[in-house]
Enzyme design. Sequence first.
Site, PDB file in Angstrom:
ATOM      1  N   ARG A  29      12.375  13.481  12.523  1.00 23.55           N
ATOM      2  CA  ARG A  29      11.963  12.072  12.432  1.00 23.55           C
ATOM      3  C   ARG A  29      10.437  11.979  12.458  1.00 23.55           C
ATOM      4  NH1 ARG A  29      11.577   9.425  16.963  1.00 23.55           N
ATOM      5  NH2 ARG A  29      13.595   9.994  17.856  1.00 23.55           N
TER       6      ARG A  29
ATOM      7  N   ASP B 241       1.113  -3.608  -3.686  1.00 28.03           N
ATOM      8  CA  ASP B 241       2.362  -2.972  -4.107  1.00 28.03           C
ATOM      9  C   ASP B 241       2.134  -2.439  -5.518  1.00 28.03           C
ATOM     10  OD1 ASP B 241       4.890  -2.385  -5.137  1.00 28.03           O
ATOM     11  OD2 ASP B 241       5.872  -3.880  -3.877  1.00 28.03           O
TER      12      ASP B 241
ATOM     13  N   TYR C 190       8.446  -9.427  -5.853  1.00 27.52           N
ATOM     14  CA  TYR C 190       9.806  -8.918  -5.712  1.00 27.52           C
ATOM     15  C   TYR C 190      10.563  -9.775  -4.675  1.00 27.52           C
ATOM     16  CZ  TYR C 190      13.624  -5.971  -4.169  1.00 27.52           C
ATOM     17  OH  TYR C 190      14.862  -5.514  -3.808  1.00 27.52           O
TER      18      TYR C 190
ATOM     19  N   LYS D 225      11.418   3.862  -7.940  1.00 23.67           N
ATOM     20  CA  LYS D 225      11.157   3.427  -9.307  1.00 23.67           C
ATOM     21  C   LYS D 225      10.457   4.534 -10.117  1.00 23.67           C
ATOM     22  CE  LYS D 225      13.039  -0.440  -7.922  1.00 23.67           C
ATOM     23  NZ  LYS D 225      12.841  -0.607  -6.505  1.00 23.67           N
TER      24      LYS D 225
HETATM   25  C1  LIG Z   1       7.804  -4.290  -6.662  1.00 25.02           C
HETATM   26  C2  LIG Z   1       8.815  -3.803  -5.674  1.00 25.02           C
HETATM   27  N1  LIG Z   1       8.425  -3.516  -4.412  1.00 25.02           N
HETATM   28  C3  LIG Z   1       9.305  -3.083  -3.479  1.00 25.02           C
HETATM   29  C4  LIG Z   1      10.649  -2.921  -3.762  1.00 25.02           C
HETATM   30  C5  LIG Z   1      11.599  -2.461  -2.696  1.00 25.02           C
HETATM   31  O1  LIG Z   1      11.881  -1.112  -2.847  1.00 25.02           O
HETATM   32  P1  LIG Z   1      13.278  -0.423  -2.436  1.00 25.02           P
HETATM   33  O2  LIG Z   1      14.346  -1.024  -3.301  1.00 25.02           O
HETATM   34  O3  LIG Z   1      13.034   1.029  -2.677  1.00 25.02           O
HETATM   35  O4  LIG Z   1      13.509  -0.724  -0.992  1.00 25.02           O
HETATM   36  C6  LIG Z   1      11.094  -3.185  -5.074  1.00 25.02           C
HETATM   37  C7  LIG Z   1      12.517  -3.020  -5.417  1.00 25.02           C
HETATM   38  O5  LIG Z   1      12.956  -3.379  -6.473  1.00 25.02           O
HETATM   39  C8  LIG Z   1      10.153  -3.640  -6.037  1.00 25.02           C
HETATM   40  O6  LIG Z   1      10.521  -3.943  -7.302  1.00 25.02           O
END
Ligand SMILES: Cc1ncc(COP(=O)(O)O)c(C=O)c1O
Length: 405
Positions: free
Chosen positions: A74, A200, A127, A225
């Site tokens: 961890r 992000d 998101y 992604k």
């Molecule tokens: C721009 C963006 N940030 C964060 C996330 C969250 O990531 P996760 O699905 O890996 O938890 C997503 C998920 O689609 C996303 O599109």
Amino acid sequence: MAQLEHGDGFETLAIHAGQEPDPLTGAVVPPIYQVSTYKQDGVGGVRGGTRSAADHGGVATGPGRWVEGYEYSRTANPTRGALEECLAALEGGVRALAFASGMAAEDCLIRTICRPGDHVLIPHDAYGGTFRLFDKVHVHWGVTYHPVPVSDPESVRAAATAFNPALIWVETPTNPLLSIADIAALAQIAHASGALLAVDNTFASPYLQQPLALGADAVIHSTTKYLGGHSDVVGGAVVVADAGLAERLAFLQNAAGSAGAPFDAWLTLRGVKTLAVRMDRHCDNGAQVAMFLANHSRVAQVYYPGLADHPGHEVAAKQMRGFGGMVSFRHADGEAAAVRMCGRTRLFTLGESLGGVESLIEHPAKMTHASAAGSPLEVPADLVRLSVGIENCADLIEDLREALG
Ligand SMILES: Cc1ncc(COP(=O)(O)O)c(C=O)c1O
């Protein structure tokens, strides 16, 4: 051992950073250390003496990094450490931390920076899960959010003056409307008001955009992604420019236990090696699909920062190496037609997520962004989002032509 030198290119770092051959066996890729705990030299003394991986930022560095300094997975694990070292190199940060998901990474960053009573500026286009985290989770711990159009620096400056935020949260390009925020301008605004800027970078990936070099304090990824790239693993990462912030993040990651698993780190690292070549193809295909849609009579509006008439085109051209593979558009015949089209494609698979080699199509209002319904982040009902993959582009365009009817 790969001898990395200052100035080695992105593609070289993607393949070699954190990934020297295993000193035990010579294996040329980091093995999956599927292990929870490690034999210690003595009580209070991890293997290799006092050199704990945790003391070295969660990642044992230098000779022996695979074999020394671990106590419990961890806290630190060699396979996760390899991914973290690679991501830190790709984003130009002092340290990266890998999480079980992008949401776990976001949660750790927000809870590390914010305390009850703090304010956060968030994009008014983001998101849906990020919005839900602020709106349904952190709000109960006294962290207040304010949506702002992050593509308009003056609106962000005014909101920063009004709310005195601890954190300004930015996506660029945004999900799903592909708005562009000027990272350098927002970093100045954030720092002038005593806030940190988190970006992000999921839609761009570090190959196309490096927010820390533009002044951001933290970069977030859903590694699910483009970094993973093959729709076979869920993960997240935070990369930071400041060692002190990294320490605080690592403390919470360990204390709350949100780190990613060794196999997931290994899969992600495998994807990262080909990030540059995949992104080049995503950009080429994305641009062609956007042009096709822009000229189609059943399409009312296309959102793609590579199009010259996109309001963020110039800023995107300044801060991104390419415009990516995400394309959204509004169906001229409204919501029902948009929903119908999502069920009619042959190669574009109907599904959430993005950034994999295969093309995906979805209806944000009913899928990824359903949690934003009725909020300032609600998305248009006639919107369709495409994650353009790396298949033959003529095949992809033909698929869309037939589905649009
Ligand atoms: C721009 C963006 N940030 C964060 C996330 C969250 O990531 P996760 O699905 O890996 O938890 C997503 C998920 O689609 C996303 O599109």
